[in-house]
Write an enzyme that holds these catalytic residues in place. Structure first.
Site, PDB file in Angstrom:
ATOM      1  CG  ASP A   1      56.881  95.038  73.195  1.00  0.00           C
ATOM      2  OD1 ASP A   1      57.802  94.979  74.032  1.00  0.00           O
ATOM      3  OD2 ASP A   1      55.814  95.622  73.416  1.00  0.00           O
TER       4      ASP A   1
ATOM      5  CD  GLU B   1      54.349  94.089  79.308  1.00  0.00           C
ATOM      6  OE1 GLU B   1      54.132  93.719  78.150  1.00  0.00           O
ATOM      7  OE2 GLU B   1      55.430  93.871  79.911  1.00  0.00           O
TER       8      GLU B   1
END
Length: 463
Positions: free
Chosen positions: A170, A349
């Site tokens: 990521d 997020e």
């Protein structure tokens, strides 16, 4: 949240592939096959369900994105069909939807059987369907950072499941192996590579000697013949259909004999209220235009719910839009009914992590004022279940619309009976955040609306 229609999801994947390819990009960071077990997590709306079986079914988006594996090839081989398809990415491996208290990038405490049966199972389906890449989670499993987890990345994903695509980090995931991030970067690079990560999202050749940044160099420019695929009407109609099928009707009148929905199109005066009635940014949520989304209509082409209502009602119906009317103003009008659209603001997020899961102000007061005087349907625009029980008694009809994106017309299609309500909850709607985490099958299961709940209506004769 088209959570029980794999055929539709595959069609969506094919449309996505065309639009991504039209920009010149041969790769998409989708699908998210996380199994969100706690709606306090700020990425819960990226997950199809709390139930791994639904998530497994939704991996059908992968052959939509990449194309079906030809019959002469072995199942499980990474495959992309051609220039109208893109490489898919199953993410985030593994357990990111099960972190303690739903805190983003936190630790998932779970035994191996639970990890396999809940969080790992969608990866079995994704690999069989030929997913090309897998992205590693920021989070940890039982205290071990996934970006440094050789046992699960190499030992299980590559060796046990025989995944033959490439494993990607990521964004700055290698950096975050240490706390604080990048405290010992040479160690982090070594730990990530030894874990089995093939590609660092930052593609730093200075830091990872000999690593190759994968790309499509043979056809480096966009195929301009695909430009007409971007936002075309066929794809918008597909999105509109997805909206219609995603809506979940949670309440419809105080008794089955006195339903409010579907609404009549021809009335004297109709009130549309709420912070979310005329806001495409709110309808789309995070990861739209900007990382954290936007909160206006300026850079998005689409149809707000307000505009959709005006498109749908009879020409003689007077539609009045007041975002947060007070009770005095409400009493001056004689509204036949009201549509109140409220919910969450966009987030992505960790910025979406929430301890209270409340709708934004003045949403609660708008519900109280409007529904206390006018017969009302409340539409919730959110990425997850939110606190609604304190307001439920005042509400005549309640609709979970999730994040309908640009095609608000799909909401009006069902409200006014062009189509019936068919959607079912893919996640439990809690009574209070004190109950969380709470998933179907838990011993303390006592939801406001249980997993799989959803009232239905039939198309109205008027429509």
């Amino acid at each position: 949240m088209v959570n029980r229609d794999p055929v539709l999801v595959k069609r969506i994947g094919a449309a996505m592939a065309l639009e991504v390819r039209a920009t010149g990009i041969p790769y998409t960071f989708a699908p998210s096959i996380s199994v969100c077990r706690d709606p306090r997590w700020g990425r819960c709306y990226e997950s199809y369900s709390e139930d791994h079986k639904i998530v497994e079914t939704m991996t059908e988006i992968i052959p939509g994105l990449q194309g079906d594996i030809p019959s002469h090839l072995r199942k499980g081989v990474p495959f992309v069909a051609g220039k109208t398809k893109v490489a898919a990415c199953a993410k985030h491996f593994v357990g990111d939807g099960g972190t303690v208290k739903g805190i983003d990038e936190n630790n998932t405490l779970i035994d191996f059987h639970g990890l396999l049966s809940i969080h790992m199972s969608p990866y079995f389906d994704s690999i069989i369907k030929g997913v090309s890449t897998v992205m590693i989670a920021y989070s940890s499993v039982n205290g071990k950072k996934m970006h440094a987890n050789h046992e699960l990345v190499t030992g299980f994903l590559k060796n046990k499941l025989k995944f033959r695509g490439f494993v990607i980090s990521d964004w700055k995931g290698i950096d975050r192996i240490t706390d604080p991030p990048r405290a010992n970067y040479s160690y982090s690079v070594q730990a990530g590579v030894l874990a089995g990560i093939d590609m660092d999202r930052r593609c730093s050749l200075e830091d990872i000697k000999g690593q190759v940044c994968y790309g499509s160099f043979e056809n480096p420019l966009a195929d301009l013949s695909l430009a007409n695929q971007l936002g075309n009407q066929e794809h918008r109609e597909l999105a509109r259909d997805a909206v219609r099928k995603s809506l979940v009707l949670l309440k419809n009148g105080n008794s089955a004999n006195q339903p409010l929905l579907p609404l009549p199109k021809k009335v004297g005066k109709l009130l549309v209220a709420g912070t979310h009635a005329d806001n495409l940014g709110y309808q789309c949520g995070g990861w739209t235009v900007e990382w954290q989304g936007v909160q206006d209509n300026d850079r998005i082409v689409g149809t707000t719910i307000l505009k959709a209502i005006r498109n749908t009602v009879h020409p003689s119906t007077h539609v009045v839009h007041m975002e947060n009317p007070d009770t005095d103003l409400l009493r001056l009008h004689e509204f036949s009914y009201a549509i109140v659209v409220v919910g969450e603001v966009p987030y992505a997020e960790m910025y979406g992590d929430s301890k209270n899961l409340s709708i934004i102000e003045p949403g609660p007061s708008t519900i109280k004022n409007v529904c206390g005087i006018v017969r009302c349907v409340v539409i919730i625009i959110s990425g997850r279940p939110v606190v609604i029980e304190p307001h439920l008694a005042q509400i005549d009809a309640l609709v979970a619309a999730w994040l309908p994106g640009t095609e608000g017309q799909g909401v009006a299609d069902v409200l006014f009976g062009h189509h019936g309500f068919t959607g079912k909850l893919a996640r439990t709607w809690f009574r209070s955040v004190d109950q969380l985490p709470m998933n179907i099958g838990d011993p303390h299961y006592d939801p406001l609306f249980q997993f799989g709940f959803g009232l239905t209506t039939k198309p109205s004769q008027e429509s």
